[in-house]
Enzyme design. Structure first.
Site, mmCIF file in Angstrom:
data_model
loop_
_atom_site.group_PDB
_atom_site.id
_atom_site.type_symbol
_atom_site.label_atom_id
_atom_site.label_comp_id
_atom_site.label_asym_id
_atom_site.label_seq_id
_atom_site.Cartn_x
_atom_site.Cartn_y
_atom_site.Cartn_z
ATOM 1 N N GLU A 194 -135.105 113.568 -20.377
ATOM 2 C CA GLU A 194 -133.960 114.466 -20.244
ATOM 3 C C GLU A 194 -132.794 113.756 -19.541
ATOM 4 O OE1 GLU A 194 -132.135 116.574 -17.096
ATOM 5 O OE2 GLU A 194 -134.101 117.538 -17.092
ATOM 6 N N GLU A 222 -133.487 105.616 -14.482
ATOM 7 C CA GLU A 222 -133.692 107.056 -14.392
ATOM 8 C C GLU A 222 -135.139 107.406 -14.033
ATOM 9 O OE1 GLU A 222 -131.193 109.273 -14.529
ATOM 10 O OE2 GLU A 222 -129.789 107.604 -14.840
HETATM 11 ZN ZN LIG Z 1 -133.795 115.704 -12.814
#
Ligand SMILES: [Zn+2]
Length: 1081
Positions: free
Chosen positions: A166, A241
């Site tokens: 995401e 990330e």
């Molecule tokens: Zn997050």
């Protein structure tokens, strides 16, 4: 969205503040316990903001003014797109053959088409023939257009793949090959919503805008991001990330870094979150909900890039997608945009593979015990938590049953007077409620309830009390007045359809997905009217007991699928976790050769270099942007008439509100004695929850629920530009259908004048609840606490606010808890003293929002209300002249991540406010701080905030693995601005993004409230126009000049960090006792 929100909070002197308060007004709606189930992880920070968190004590409301978007989720939350926002005469787009033909030509087959009266919309469900992608196209006249693409992404383990994906897909794509198109959209679009969520079983990518061109730009960037992301070929994005080893120099220790890794460390430091996660996993041992889609920081480092890529290949495919369009744009254009993307795929089997299996019900209850990190040396006696959880069914429930369960939830827990909630709190067995009641966002509904702040020996008593109370409710049923109050509250909220700052179309989308994502009917959750009427008829016919008792018995009392979770405080857990992590890292290092280490250091530098190198301008230009011509030259106008009734100033805003009257009665707090300030939040709660001579608090609450849409009372404090004295008020906020205006003003009068401060036991509960809430905030929103603390060192308004919502307030509550037993009379008369010094016609101001006729009709009731207010001698203003000592402070809490702040007042350096400051602050947050604190620093968030009222410019970080290093980044901002080079496109983007913040979408009640705050803070229309012109004409020179202003923060700023004991000790060693240490938990 938090990050954008925070930036926004400084982006416009008045409207921004307003929006924040407005937002929190809605958050409080869930005055019931916050959900223990983290339903999803967001790409940006959760919706907490420093100023709203502090200056507005939103939780004091009774009954909830409107269920929040996640309240009775599927039905009562939100919804008809235009019921309030626009006059209801335009008819929805025609249903005609041409649209069907277009769809057919573009490759979509129409599955179903329905008129949804509840939201005055036409909704058409299509299937993309080639891939099987499903599309819901909702047309109406709401200008706040919404798009969302959602994939079913059930994980098999807790390595956090859905969550890391995401984050990662928004880091560059085929058409937009820059580092983070998402950030470019944050910087330069007019979006009214932009974020992404990971649920336990799905991932959502929603955007919204009122500007059609902007909207389609956002849609295109999002579609390209999810279907063609660069991250599946780029190991470095995954590392940034997700997770990676970091090593600057082979001689140093290796550490773990990664945005999601640190975000989840923060989540796993919060006891409420740990509890929710334990409960969910234990309730669903056999399906995907038994693991954590967000990622367990202990497991995340097991994830490989291959597995990550596989997951995308498998699930981010049109065959597994549900796509939503909503609003007043052309429905054909939607399909045209989609076909361009979808046509390049062939069908696959993802939709089969991603099906969520249901959990079979247990035959025996289960009990689990878990430890959570508590502060070392803190008093652990009353720190246990216990929560009972039920999985309600293993088959889908009928619509009416679901609706009735939602209603039951509101009856049992929805207001302070609701019996299950009240009895648990009154028992004195614990400080605050845990467990979110009925949760129906996942495949199978659950129910959970419990207490925190419990002694070990009382755990069993809590369990028995929960069971006995439920049994009693099943046996005796509910008070008819309570049923009526709940019904009115729910109907009011449906009619009002107030989703706050949340776009209505998004609220509908999430509701529809609750069924759609499980291959059930997506239209059904949008159509509540019939089942609601039939439930109402049934209640009238057979009585509430015949409706609700069988539900309690079947789904709860006689349901063996019960999981009891007990949580024990463990002062050594935090350091044990840290030691375990260090040990792993040491082993990793020991297993590496010298070449390996050199290679890792090289890779670390390479990653950082990439992160810190800006995208080339031609690549940045690939992200579409509006031009300055698309931007209105005037600020949003809110009609405001200033008049007087009975000597009281009255502001009136003639806006269409669908027959609802909104009002705020405001009292100046400046005559209050300084030492009474920390009592103010509890005073406000007492007004709503203490009862009068004739009515106990339950009756009073029910009356409010039956007659109004809700009343709340809270203090509001801010600096006022150009004034030493703070602007400090208590606001009573209420709403009702126009025909109930008289009731509304009567009730406001009643709570202000008739409530008696006599109930010692209830007051003690308020103290315990407030303490528990503050402790929770300290772990979860440490940046808000740090910001408040810095403000308190820099100005009087900040000091006042900190007395009522910061560390000082927490300390006050701890002493007060004992004092309630020893000197209740003293406290009770202090509460009375606050009332006497507050209530006065001279110090009162009233704000009303509604259409002209409602306003005129309400005047006579207002006039009666005003006549009842005491007239006093002109009160002398007490000058509160206090600030906290301006030393650097570290507030130590058991956490794995830090919150770091630094601030100074830049007006003191002679800086004169210009609109360009909004553009520049936003830019700093979206570039320098984003890149250094988040991207390369590994924190979940880094931002700055300029309070234009006080002049305080502050930097803050959120869930930050660093401490001193982050301060270095803050100080580097000055040089960053001085050396900045910027082409016209970048500057235009920064300006447009700022205007997007200033003009952000507001429903009518929020517009009226914004106007009130501008009035209180002395912001004129001329000033708004001037700031807007300054924003629009911002130049590169302004950026350079601003560097001089914020040099003050670097040179003499005060530092406050909410941080872990180890990090603080290390910092003090490195920098010779830089911090004064304060233990808070
Ligand atoms: Zn997050």
């Amino acid at each position: 969205m938090e990050r954008a929100v925070l930036v926004r909070s400084l982006s416009c002197s008045s409207a921004s503040v307003n929006r924040l308060f407005f937002r929190s007004y809605h958050r409080l709606s869930r005055s019931t316990p916050s959900s223990p189930f983290p339903p999803h992880h967001k790409r940006l920070l959760p919706n907490v903001s420093r100023r709203s968190a502090l200056r507005h004590h939103w939780r004091r409301i009774s009954p909830s003014p409107s269920p929040s978007p996640f309240y009775l989720k599927r039905y009562f939350s939100s919804l008809s797109p235009r019921a309030v926002s626009t006059p209801s005469h335009a008819s929805p787009p025609e249903i005609g053959g041409s649209q069907d033909e277009v769809a057919e030509k573009l490759g979509f087959a129409k599955i179903s088409e329905q008129m949804i009266e509840e939201c005055k919309s036409k909704a058409v469900l299509y299937k993309h023939k080639k891939t099987g992608a499903e599309v819901m196209s909702v047309s109406n006249d709401d200008e706040n257009k919404v798009f969302g693409i959602v994939f079913r992404t059930p994980p098999k383990d807790s390595m956090g793949i859905p969550h890391i994906l995401e984050h990662s897909v928004l880091c560059g794509s085929r058409k937009y090959p820059l580092k983070e198109p998402f950030v470019e959209l944050l910087k330069g679009s007019l979006h009214t919503f932009l974020n992404a969520f990971t649920y336990p079983d799905r991932t959502c990518y929603p955007v919204a805008s009122t500007n059609t061109k902007d909207f389609y730009n956002l849609v295109d960037v999002y579609l390209d991001a999810v279907l063609f992301p660069k991250c599946v070929e780029d190991l470095q994005t995954f590392q940034q990330e997700g997770w990676h080893y970091e090593l600057d120099n082979p001689s140093e220790d290796i550490s773990f870094k990664g945005v999601v890794f640190n975000e989840m460390k923060g989540v796993y430091s919060q006891p409420d979150n740990i509890l929710g996660r334990m409960a969910q996993q234990a309730m669903f041992p056999d399906n995907t909900y038994g693991v954590d889609s967000g990622g367990d920081p202990r497991v995340i480092p097991q994830l490989t890039f291959e597995e990550f890529k596989d997951f995308h290949r498998k699930y981010y495919h049109p065959s597994n997608a549900r796509i939503w369009f909503y609003g007043d744009d052309d429905p054909n254009e939607r399909l045209r945009i989609l076909s361009e993307y979808l046509d390049s795929f062939d069908a696959n089997l993802a939709s089969e593979a991603s099906k969520v299996e249901s959990q079979k019900l247990f035959s025996e209850p289960v009990r689990i015990v878990e430890k959570y990190p508590a502060g070392e040396g803190s008093d652990l006696k009353k720190k246990h938590m216990v929560c009972l959880n039920w999985l309600l069914s293993d088959k889908p429930l009928g619509l009416e049953t679901e609706l009735a369960l939602g209603f039951l939830d509101h009856l049992m827990l929805g207001t302070p007077a609701a019996p299950l909630r009240r009895i648990l709190l009154e028992s004195g067995l614990g400080d605050a409620i845990v467990g979110g009641g009925v949760e129906d966002e996942l495949l199978q509904p659950q129910f959970s309830i419990g207490l925190k702040g419990v002694s070990e020996e009382d755990i069993q008593k809590v369990e028995e009390l929960v069971m006995n109370t439920l049994k009693k409710l099943a046996d005796e049923g509910f008070d008819p007045e309570a049923v009526e109050a709940s019904m009115n509250t729910i109907e009011f909220s449906l009619r009002e359809n107030n989703t706050g700052s949340f776009p209505r179309g998004l609220s509908l989308m999430l509701r529809s997905l609750g069924k759609w994502i499980y291959d059930m009917d997506p239209f059904e959750p949008l159509k509540y009217e019939k089942p609601l009427q039939s439930l109402k008829a049934k209640l009238a016919e057979v009585g509430s007991k015949a409706v609700f008792s069988p539900l309690i018995e079947k789904f709860i009392l006689n349901n063996p699928h019960r999981v009891t979770v007990e949580m024990q405080p463990d002062p050594e857990k935090a350091s044990r976790d840290e030691a375990a992590e260090r040990e792993i890292l040491e082993k990793v290092k020991a297993s590496m050769t010298e070449e390996d280490l050199a290679e890792l250091a090289r890779a670390t530098h390479e990653l950082r270099l990439k992160q810190e190198t800006p995208d080339p301008p031609e690549v940045l230009r690939s992200v579409p942007c509006l031009s300055l011509h698309d931007i209105p030259k005037k600020p949003i106008h809110v009609p405001t008439e200033i008049g007087e009734i009975g000597g009281v100033k009255v502001l009136q805003h003639d806006l269409f509100t669908n027959d609802v009257l909104y009002t705020e009665v405001v009292f100046n707090m400046s005559s209050l004695k300084q030492e009474l300030l920390p009592l103010v939040p509890l005073f406000c709660q007492s007004l709503l929850e203490m009862g009068t001579k004739d009515m106990d608090f339950v009756q009073l609450n029910q009356l409010i629920g039956r007659k109004t849409g809700g009343i709340s009372v809270y203090p509001l404090t801010s600096s006022k530009r150009g004034s030493e004295d703070p602007c400090s008020h208590i606001i009573v906020r209420g709403k009702a259908m126009a025909g109930r205006a008289e009731d509304l003003f009567n009730l406001v009068n009643c709570i202000l004048q008739d409530v008696q401060f006599t109930d010692q036991q209830r007051f003690k509960q308020f103290v315990c609840q407030s303490k528990a809430r503050m402790e929770n905030r300290l772990r979860g929103s440490g940046h808000g606490i740090a910001a408040a603390r810095m403000d308190a060192k820099l100005n009087v308004a900040g000091w006042v606010a900190e007395q009522m919502g910061g560390i000082s307030y927490l300390e006050f509550l701890r002493t007060l808890e004992e004092k309630v037993d020893q000197d209740w009379n003293g406290i009770s008369s202090s509460l009375e003293e606050i009332r006497i010094s507050l209530l006065s016609r001279q110090d009162c101001l009233v704000n009303m929002t509604g259409d002209g006729k409602i306003l005129t009709n309400s005047e006579k009731f207002l006039s009666k209300f005003v006549d009842l207010l005491p007239v006093k001698q002109p009160s002398k203003t007490n000058s509160w002249d206090a600030r906290l000592s301006p030393v650097n402070e570290a507030i130590v809490v058991p956490t794995q991540v830090n919150y770091v702040g630094k601030a100074a007042n830049i007006y003191e350096t002679g800086y004169q406010l210009s609109g360009s400051a909004y553009v520049i602050s936003k830019y700093i947050g979206n570039t320098w701080l984003w890149d250094r604190v988040r991207v390369s620093g590994g924190a979940y968030g880094g931002f700055c905030d300029f309070d234009t009222h006080s002049g305080v410019f502050s930097y803050l970080s959120y869930r930050d693995p660093n401490l001193l290093k982050t301060l270095g980044v803050y100080d580097g901002t000055v040089d960053f601005l001085r050396e900045l080079e910027m082409d016209d496109d970048t500057l235009t983007k920064a300006i447009i993004g700022t205007i997007g913040d200033v003009d952000s979408y507001q429903l009518p009640d929020a517009k009226g409230y914004s106007s009130l705050l501008r009035y209180l803070l002395g912001v004129t229309e001329e000033e708004r126009q001037q700031r807007r012109e300054e924003i629009l004409s911002t130049s590169l020179k302004d950026f350079k000049d601003f560097a001089d202003a914020i040099e003050a923060v670097k040179e003499k700023g005060v530092v406050v960090a909410v941080a872990s004991p180890d990090d603080v000790a290390a910092a003090n060693e490195e920098r010779n006792n830089f911090f004064e240490v304060k233990k808070a938990l």
